[in-house]
Design an enzyme around this catalytic site. Sequence first.
Site, PDB file in Angstrom:
ATOM      1  CG  ASN A 201      -0.379  -0.044   2.447  1.00 51.60           C
ATOM      2  OD1 ASN A 201       0.760   0.671   2.823  1.00 51.60           O
ATOM      3  ND2 ASN A 201      -0.714  -0.642   3.619  1.00 51.60           N
ATOM      4  CB  ALA A 202       0.310   4.928  -0.342  1.00 50.81           C
ATOM      5  CD  GLU A 204       1.927  -2.525   3.350  1.00 51.31           C
ATOM      6  OE1 GLU A 204       1.445  -3.158   4.229  1.00 51.31           O
ATOM      7  OE2 GLU A 204       1.939  -2.832   2.149  1.00 51.31           O
ATOM      8  CG  ASP A 271      -5.811  -9.726   3.904  1.00 49.59           C
ATOM      9  OD1 ASP A 271      -4.443  -9.472   3.771  1.00 49.59           O
ATOM     10  OD2 ASP A 271      -6.299  -9.743   5.196  1.00 49.59           O
TER      11      ASP A 271
END
Length: 484
Positions: A201-202, A204, A271
């Site tokens: 995600n952004a 991460e 997920d």
Amino acid sequence: MDLAALQKILSALSGARIVCVGDLMVDRFVYGEVTRVSPEAPIPVLARKRELVMLGAAGNVARNAAALGGQVCLVGMIGGDAEGHEALRLMKAEEGVEGFVVTDPARPTTLKTRFVSGGQQLLRVDMETSGPASGEVEQRLVRTVRDVARDAGVILLSDYGKGVVTSAVIEACRASGALMIVDSKARSFARYGAVDVVKPNAAELAHATDMPTQTDAEVEAALAHALTLCEAKAILVTRAAKGISLAVRGAAVRHFPGVPREVFDASGAGDTTLAALGVALAAKVEVADAIAFAMLASGVAVGKAGTAVVTPEELIEASITAHMAPAEAKIATPQRMADEIARWRAKGLKVGFTNGCFDILHRGHVAYLAQARAWCDRLVVGVNSDRSVRALKGEGRPVNDLESRAMVLAGLGSVDLVAPFDEDTPIALIEAARPDVLIKGADYAESEVVGGDFVKAYGGEVRLARLVDGYSTTAAIARMQEKA
């Protein structure tokens, strides 16, 4: 995504073979109400009301992939404890998921317990060991991956850093030759080698590159840098309401804008994205369509409680609703009404219900509905069908047909959902809705309110709203006839 494209994708998903490998968790959600502060310390006291337990992390990926039509093999690790037995029980209950679980008696099964009140998480308590699997446990994981990954369409690697995704397990996944998508919580993407897609995600991506990821330009720069730090063929970054951005080696970054949605619980949304993307690619869906499908699925997931699965029926409903005007989207069948109310209740919201013909909407109606809405968090209005109005009011009524009456009601800010009914009374709708508060006008006695006894029997309340003098549909029709 339009409905025709969605239905085409859904028809292609059935039987797509998916292997989910990664950290298996048990997610426990404890829901309650906070009404006071503890006298022992300045902390809220949660009065527990209910509890949900479900598979999380790689287990949630597998659940979602199966719910969308995939045939799923799940490889993970548990401890030899009660939570491990719970994980096995939950896995066996998931249709379409076949579990291949390795037990490590030396570590606990990862358990995340979240305490929730009023739709807000108050506290999360984790029980886990984060060290990598080693020795015989790691060898069993590798052998299991090799066995189940034969002929897999896609391998979804869910790396939460809890020990399953070791270098040896990664190599076993790559050796299968299947398309490989990694959902990584690791700071370095390099450890996965030349996989097909890494999906951070952004936040991460920002952590992995030490670069900002707020704007499109910042994301493009961070993705370009990330590709120099690893061998992945592509990096796909999820950006919540901003959508998804995809960087493929040798090509310009592509941005797929998102659609703002009401977010109730973001637990497990990543997920769901991984599962939907993986199932679609396993079914040979084009990348752009697979990404649109994944965004639609994650948008549905964040509107549900806990680490919830998304079904094809919910995706179809979301697609239809997305292309409706806001008022049209409020008009619901009894089944959709019940589903929406269940989602509201999961957020701890108080549900009210009222009903009527609402033939010619006037000032009195508007004031009545505003008062009704003040007594609840969400208001459902049952509206009589044309046949039902005629049965109650006689020939010549209604003046306005059901579609017109429902649309005008749905356009009011005080109304959250409109549910038409064809019966002479709304009792079936009331029984399906089980409202916390049932509301009628003060021209009724409480004993005369249809459904009142039913609602009070389970602890609900009946309230009578004041009426504005001089305003009624009958009076409005009489005035129109006089002028004619």
